[in-house]
Scaffold this motif. Structure first.
Motif, mmCIF file in Angstrom:
data_model
loop_
_atom_site.group_PDB
_atom_site.id
_atom_site.type_symbol
_atom_site.label_atom_id
_atom_site.label_comp_id
_atom_site.label_asym_id
_atom_site.label_seq_id
_atom_site.Cartn_x
_atom_site.Cartn_y
_atom_site.Cartn_z
ATOM 1 N N GLU A 273 1.704 12.930 1.325
ATOM 2 C CA GLU A 273 2.875 12.253 1.878
ATOM 3 C C GLU A 273 2.727 10.731 1.807
ATOM 4 O O GLU A 273 1.624 10.191 1.876
ATOM 5 C CB GLU A 273 3.092 12.688 3.335
ATOM 6 N N HIS A 274 3.870 10.053 1.663
ATOM 7 C CA HIS A 274 3.887 8.591 1.607
ATOM 8 C C HIS A 274 3.684 8.011 2.994
ATOM 9 O O HIS A 274 4.233 8.504 3.985
ATOM 10 C CB HIS A 274 5.223 8.104 1.038
ATOM 11 N N ASN A 275 2.879 6.954 3.056
ATOM 12 C CA ASN A 275 2.666 6.220 4.305
ATOM 13 C C ASN A 275 2.745 4.735 3.975
ATOM 14 O O ASN A 275 1.905 4.198 3.253
ATOM 15 C CB ASN A 275 1.311 6.576 4.923
ATOM 16 N N GLU A 276 3.776 4.070 4.480
ATOM 17 C CA GLU A 276 4.018 2.665 4.150
ATOM 18 C C GLU A 276 2.851 1.772 4.562
ATOM 19 O O GLU A 276 2.553 0.778 3.897
ATOM 20 C CB GLU A 276 5.301 2.188 4.836
ATOM 21 N N ASP A 277 2.160 2.140 5.650
ATOM 22 C CA ASP A 277 1.060 1.313 6.156
ATOM 23 C C ASP A 277 -0.228 1.510 5.360
ATOM 24 O O ASP A 277 -1.197 0.778 5.592
ATOM 25 C CB ASP A 277 0.788 1.643 7.633
ATOM 26 N N GLU A 278 -0.237 2.480 4.456
ATOM 27 C CA GLU A 278 -1.470 2.770 3.716
ATOM 28 C C GLU A 278 -1.354 2.429 2.227
ATOM 29 O O GLU A 278 -2.185 2.847 1.428
ATOM 30 C CB GLU A 278 -1.831 4.249 3.862
ATOM 31 N N LEU A 279 -0.350 1.622 1.858
ATOM 32 C CA LEU A 279 -0.156 1.298 0.447
ATOM 33 C C LEU A 279 -1.333 0.526 -0.126
ATOM 34 O O LEU A 279 -1.625 0.628 -1.321
ATOM 35 C CB LEU A 279 1.134 0.503 0.261
ATOM 36 N N ARG A 280 -2.014 -0.249 0.721
ATOM 37 C CA ARG A 280 -3.177 -0.995 0.256
ATOM 38 C C ARG A 280 -4.451 -0.543 0.961
ATOM 39 O O ARG A 280 -5.409 -1.311 1.089
ATOM 40 C CB ARG A 280 -2.952 -2.497 0.421
ATOM 41 N N THR A 281 -4.448 0.713 1.403
ATOM 42 C CA THR A 281 -5.642 1.314 2.019
ATOM 43 C C THR A 281 -6.419 2.082 0.956
ATOM 44 O O THR A 281 -5.833 2.819 0.159
ATOM 45 C CB THR A 281 -5.243 2.275 3.156
ATOM 46 N N ARG A 282 -7.705 1.905 0.954
ATOM 47 C CA ARG A 282 -8.549 2.578 -0.037
ATOM 48 C C ARG A 282 -8.599 4.076 0.261
ATOM 49 O O ARG A 282 -8.927 4.492 1.368
ATOM 50 C CB ARG A 282 -9.954 1.987 -0.010
#
Length: 476
Positions: A273-282
């Motif tokens: 699932e998409h998570n906007e807060d994790e777009l730049r999370t490794r």
């Protein structure tokens, strides 16, 4: 110092557990089934003995209800493991399980031979009925079974008919069946029959274990889901189960995500699932593929969601001519079909390539386009057909899309220029020359009388050529 060295030695001697250990277990086969890899050797006996690559797997006989239901299984190092299942308690009837490199055996209750590694074997319980009153071992004082026992594979008598029995051999008394090197097509039901009565039955499946998967993940749009997949290089004999293990924090554990397998496309695929807060999370992920023939895991794939952004190719690519311009063509396209409207504030850049059909790759032209979804080609050759393709990428993150399907077009040409040329070609085709002219005449021109050559015809031909030349110059 001595204590430090002793502690260091202990730490080095301790086994290091892998993050994969215990997460990707081989799928268990149902009771009464033997799973082998191609090339394994197999020996079956009518009394229930099974040997794989020289390792013997003996089948425990079921006791009566009033007997103890526990049993002991002997490992390869001589140790016994006691399991709570219906089996004999008499050690003379206890059966050992020795590990064999290519075999995977199953029963209603599996026993792991090592608590620190994946189970290599479980116990197999084929259907077996003793041959009463018959000599299966060749001992004296009993009747011989030669000629009364036969082996069958999928209902076919072994050694008869037109089937390829290469590698199949039976013992002198036919109480034993050996297969030197099993093949994929040797899968099936093996039965021993004595006097038309089935005394032993075992289902054998020959299959390659899954190959080591190569995991790839991508996003089609910044707000779309993450899709991970793997396509094997060769078809899988047995349908696998696929799992994705994902980790988003260094201090967190890997979490398992159920994946799907498409038989039509022969591909494992998973969705996160998409998570906007994790777009730049490794993120770190690996794939587990398992079936009854074995299991395999991919290497860990680290990624950031925006770094794996790979749009679909641009859609609705078209080419049109520029009226009055013989060297110009305009190419138009639209956003990728899967690009979400809420992501339009992400800037896309495009690459366009074109070349004349049939020309070498060295003549290909590549153009980078920003801020617009059209491009005008200004150096086309008049009347020549071109092949054109477009691809796209986010301006700052991600990967280039695949190239769009090719479209073909040519520049505008003036029909008035073509008409005089067509007329000239038509006139030239209708001109008739005297039979004596040319290299195909039987009589040399020198032998013909001069009066036979018409000066009027020759003059008219010259006039026609001069008129056509002036017409072409007038148009130019």
């Amino acid at each position: 110092m001595c204590r430090f060295l002793s502690l260091l030695w202990v730490l080095c001697a301790m086994p290091v557990s892998s993050i994969f250990q215990g997460t990707c277990l081989k799928k268990e086969a149902p009771p009464g089934m033997l799973v082998l890899s191609p090339g394994s050797s197999l020996v079956l006996s009518c009394d229930g003995d099974v040997r794989v690559d020289g390792a013997k797997v003996k089948v425990a006989k079921h006791p009566s209800n009033d007997e103890d239901s526990s049993s002991e299984t002997q490992t390869s190092n001589g140790a016994f493991i006691k399991t709570d299942r219906n089996s004999l308690t008499d050690k003379s009837q206890e059966e050992g399980v020795e590990s064999a490199g290519h075999a995977s055996l199953s029963s209603s209750s599996s026993t792991s031979l090592s608590s620190s590694s994946f189970p290599r074997h479980q116990e197999v319980q084929p259907t077996s009925t003793p041959l009463k009153g018959e000599d299966v071992d060749g001992s004296e004082g009993r009747r011989d079974v030669k000629g009364k026992t036969k082996w069958k594979w999928n209902g076919k008598t072994v050694g008869r008919g037109r089937w390829d029995w290469d590698g199949f051999t039976t013992g002198r008394r036919r109480t034993q069946l050996s297969v030197t090197s099993v093949r994929l097509k040797d899968s099936g039901n093996y039965t021993c029959q004595h006097r038309d009565r089935e005394t032993f039955s075992l289902k054998v499946i020959v299959a390659d274990p899954p190959e080591v998967p190569s995991l790839s993940c991508s996003k089609r749009s910044p707000s779309s889901k993450i899709r991970c997949d793997w396509t094997p290089q060769k078809p899988l004999t047995l349908r696998p189960s696929c799992y994705l293990f994902i980790n988003k924090r260094r201090s967190d554990r890997f979490h398992r995500v159920q994946c799907s397998f498409s038989s039509q496309w022969s591909r494992c695929w998973c969705v996160l699932e998409h998570n906007e807060d994790e777009l730049r999370t490794r993120h770190m992920a690996y794939l587990c593929v398992t079936n009854m023939a074995g299991n395999a895991t991919s290497t860990i794939l680290p990624f950031f969601p925006l770094n794996i952004l790979k749009p679909d190719p641009p859609s609705a690519v078209s080419v049109r001519q520029e009226m009055g311009h013989e060297t110009r063509m305009t190419v138009n396209w639209a956003f990728p079909a899967s690009w979400k409207s809420q992501d339009n504030y992400y800037e896309l850049i495009y690459e366009l390539k074109y070349q004349a059909v049939g020309s070498s790759s060295s003549s290909m032209q590549l153009m980078l386009i920003k801020g617009r979804r059209f491009f005008t080609i200004t150096d086309a050759m008049p009347g020549v057909e071109y092949m054109i393709q477009v691809r796209t990428q986010d301006e700052y993150d991600g990967l280039w899309s695949n190239w769009s399907a090719p479209v073909y077009g040519s520049s505008w040409t003036d029909s008035r220029t073509q008409e005089p040329m067509a007329l000239l070609n038509e006139d030239l085709m209708t001109i008739t020359f005297p039979e004596y002219e040319g290299s195909g005449t039987d009589v040399p021109s020198e032998a013909l009388p001069e009066s036979s050559i018409s000066p009027v015809a020759m003059v008219s031909h010259h006039i026609l050529w001069i008129s056509c030349s002036f017409a072409i110059l007038a148009v130019i």
